[in-house]
Design an enzyme around this catalytic site. Structure first.
Site, PDB file in Angstrom:
ATOM      1  N   ASP A  38      25.585  19.880  36.159  1.00  0.00           N
ATOM      2  CA  ASP A  38      24.167  19.847  36.511  1.00  0.00           C
ATOM      3  C   ASP A  38      23.404  19.082  35.434  1.00  0.00           C
ATOM      4  O   ASP A  38      23.882  18.904  34.320  1.00  0.00           O
ATOM      5  CB  ASP A  38      23.605  21.279  36.628  1.00  0.00           C
ATOM      6  CG  ASP A  38      22.375  21.375  37.515  1.00  0.00           C
ATOM      7  OD1 ASP A  38      22.508  21.847  38.660  1.00  0.00           O
ATOM      8  OD2 ASP A  38      21.275  20.957  37.076  1.00  0.00           O
ATOM      9  N   ASN A  91      26.809  18.233  45.549  1.00  0.00           N
ATOM     10  CA  ASN A  91      25.745  19.074  46.093  1.00  0.00           C
ATOM     11  C   ASN A  91      24.392  18.834  45.441  1.00  0.00           C
ATOM     12  O   ASN A  91      23.362  19.219  46.003  1.00  0.00           O
ATOM     13  CB  ASN A  91      26.197  20.543  45.919  1.00  0.00           C
ATOM     14  CG  ASN A  91      25.083  21.522  46.072  1.00  0.00           C
ATOM     15  OD1 ASN A  91      24.703  21.859  47.188  1.00  0.00           O
ATOM     16  ND2 ASN A  91      24.516  21.984  44.963  1.00  0.00           N
ATOM     17  N   TYR A 157      13.291  11.848  51.892  1.00  0.00           N
ATOM     18  CA  TYR A 157      14.313  12.909  51.939  1.00  0.00           C
ATOM     19  C   TYR A 157      15.155  12.773  53.210  1.00  0.00           C
ATOM     20  O   TYR A 157      16.393  12.821  53.162  1.00  0.00           O
ATOM     21  CB  TYR A 157      13.639  14.280  51.881  1.00  0.00           C
ATOM     22  CG  TYR A 157      14.618  15.432  51.737  1.00  0.00           C
ATOM     23  CD1 TYR A 157      15.135  15.775  50.494  1.00  0.00           C
ATOM     24  CD2 TYR A 157      15.038  16.154  52.849  1.00  0.00           C
ATOM     25  CE1 TYR A 157      16.050  16.825  50.360  1.00  0.00           C
ATOM     26  CE2 TYR A 157      15.951  17.204  52.724  1.00  0.00           C
ATOM     27  CZ  TYR A 157      16.449  17.539  51.477  1.00  0.00           C
ATOM     28  OH  TYR A 157      17.356  18.568  51.350  1.00  0.00           O
ATOM     29  N   LYS A 161      19.187  11.966  53.433  1.00  0.00           N
ATOM     30  CA  LYS A 161      20.164  12.891  54.017  1.00  0.00           C
ATOM     31  C   LYS A 161      20.844  12.287  55.251  1.00  0.00           C
ATOM     32  O   LYS A 161      22.014  12.591  55.527  1.00  0.00           O
ATOM     33  CB  LYS A 161      19.500  14.235  54.333  1.00  0.00           C
ATOM     34  CG  LYS A 161      19.081  15.010  53.081  1.00  0.00           C
ATOM     35  CD  LYS A 161      20.292  15.403  52.212  1.00  0.00           C
ATOM     36  CE  LYS A 161      19.897  16.289  51.040  1.00  0.00           C
ATOM     37  NZ  LYS A 161      21.070  16.730  50.255  1.00  0.00           N
ATOM     38  N   ILE A 190      17.326  27.268  53.516  1.00  0.00           N
ATOM     39  CA  ILE A 190      18.117  28.229  52.746  1.00  0.00           C
ATOM     40  C   ILE A 190      17.268  28.706  51.565  1.00  0.00           C
ATOM     41  O   ILE A 190      16.611  27.893  50.898  1.00  0.00           O
ATOM     42  CB  ILE A 190      19.418  27.564  52.211  1.00  0.00           C
ATOM     43  CG1 ILE A 190      20.198  26.851  53.339  1.00  0.00           C
ATOM     44  CG2 ILE A 190      20.282  28.587  51.488  1.00  0.00           C
ATOM     45  CD1 ILE A 190      20.739  27.728  54.441  1.00  0.00           C
ATOM     46  N   THR A 192      16.540  29.222  48.188  1.00  0.00           N
ATOM     47  CA  THR A 192      17.016  28.775  46.866  1.00  0.00           C
ATOM     48  C   THR A 192      15.789  28.402  46.032  1.00  0.00           C
ATOM     49  O   THR A 192      14.683  28.309  46.575  1.00  0.00           O
ATOM     50  CB  THR A 192      17.899  27.515  46.979  1.00  0.00           C
ATOM     51  OG1 THR A 192      17.063  26.421  47.399  1.00  0.00           O
ATOM     52  CG2 THR A 192      19.054  27.677  47.959  1.00  0.00           C
TER      53      THR A 192
END
Ligand SMILES: NC(=O)c1ccc[n+]([C@@H]2O[C@H](COP(=O)([O-])OP(=O)(O)OC[C@H]3O[C@@H](n4cnc5c(N)ncnc54)[C@H](O)[C@@H]3O)[C@@H](O)[C@H]2O)c1
Length: 252
Positions: A38, A91, A157, A161, A190, A192
């Site tokens: 990361d 990811n 975005y 994607k 999701i 997060t």
């Protein structure tokens, strides 16, 4: 508890929190050796400590996926630490500010494409030689429901994607001859840290719960379990899939 990944070496980017941490934790709990990668070194080291306390065989490396040479160093660090690379989960990603098209700046466009699309290309390009050398079998990219759908105010975005889905499918054809299956997961909404600001306030959660036909927002663990499926021998005939993990959102 199944232990499908005993002694397999797994690399997960964007592993300091959210979906990436859930993926890393799930692999570690099934016996894999996991390298967490990361950009955020403080959160990364906290995540590494957490998984180690849970009994995981884990290590970490700081990486900025927008930098190809950083990605090469990341892969070298995995091989140095664990002597192989069997499975790679790309990811890491960022949201883009939501704004009408005319107000979206070149800089915002470049930033989101650099992390979300170029970042995955950089990671894959750096990973393939090590995967081939180790007899590695799987790459799983994190796409999005926006790999299929479009939302107003999110051109960068959504384009990034859509690109991840295209990169996944085309590279799957290029790499299957080496025994490497490339697939992607396409999460819906999701819970997060990425979504946390939007979940604030009375209506925030209700909006996201209502948006998915299943009637609720998703959990990072629900994405992780699909990543593990795609990485496993159970998915041995799955090549170039972009698997929706979205409570039915892509159907609406
Ligand atoms: N949360 C959702 O609703 C949702 C939906 C669809 C897709 N996704 C995708 O899932 C992935 C994970 O998102 P999340 O929700 O867990 O978000 P998150 O913000 O919790 O995690 C993303 C991680 O990526 C790291 N990162 C960002 N830029 C990086 C860079 N240049 N180099 C290395 N690391 C970097 C961040 O530090 C962070 O730890 C992303 O690709 C995101 O686009 C999320």
């Amino acid at each position: 508890m199944k232990r499908r990944f005993e002694n397999k070496v797994v690399l997960v980017t964007g592993a300091a929190g959210g979906i990436g941490l859930a993926i890393a934790r799930a692999f570690a709990s099934e016996g894999a050796k996991v390298m967490l990668a990361d950009r955020d070194s403080a959160k990364l080291h906290a995540a590494e400590q957490l998984l180690r306390q849970e009994g995981g065989d884990v290590a970490s490396v700081v990486v900025d996926v927008t930098d190809y040479s950083d990605c090469q160093k990341m892969v070298a660090a995995v091989v140095q630490r664990f002597n192989a690379l069997d499975i790679a989960c790309n990811n890491a990603g960022v949201p883009s500010p939501i704004a009408p098209f005319e107000e979206q700046s070149l800089l915002q466009w470049q930033r989101v494409m650099d992390v979300n699309l170029n970042g995955i290309f950089h990671c894959m390009k750096a990973q393939v030689p090590a995967l081939r050398e180790s007899g590695g079998t799987a790459i799983i990219n994190t796409a999005s429901v926006t790999s299929h759908l479009a939302f107003a105010g999110m051109a960068g975005y959504v384009a990034s994607k859509h690109g991840v889905a295209g990169l996944t499918k085309a590279s799957a054809l290029d790499l299957i001859g080496y025994g490497i299956r490339v697939n992607a997961v396409a999460p819906g909404f999701i819970e997060t840290p990425m979504l946390a600001p939007a979940l604030e306030g009375e209506d925030g959660r209700a909006f996201f719960d209502a948006r998915a036909p299943i009637g609720r927002i998703g959990r990072a663990e629900e994405v992780a379990s699909c990543v593990l499926f795609l990485a496993s021998a159970e998915a041995s005939y799955v090549v170039g899939a972009v698997l929706n993990v979205d409570g039915g959102m892509a159907l609406t």
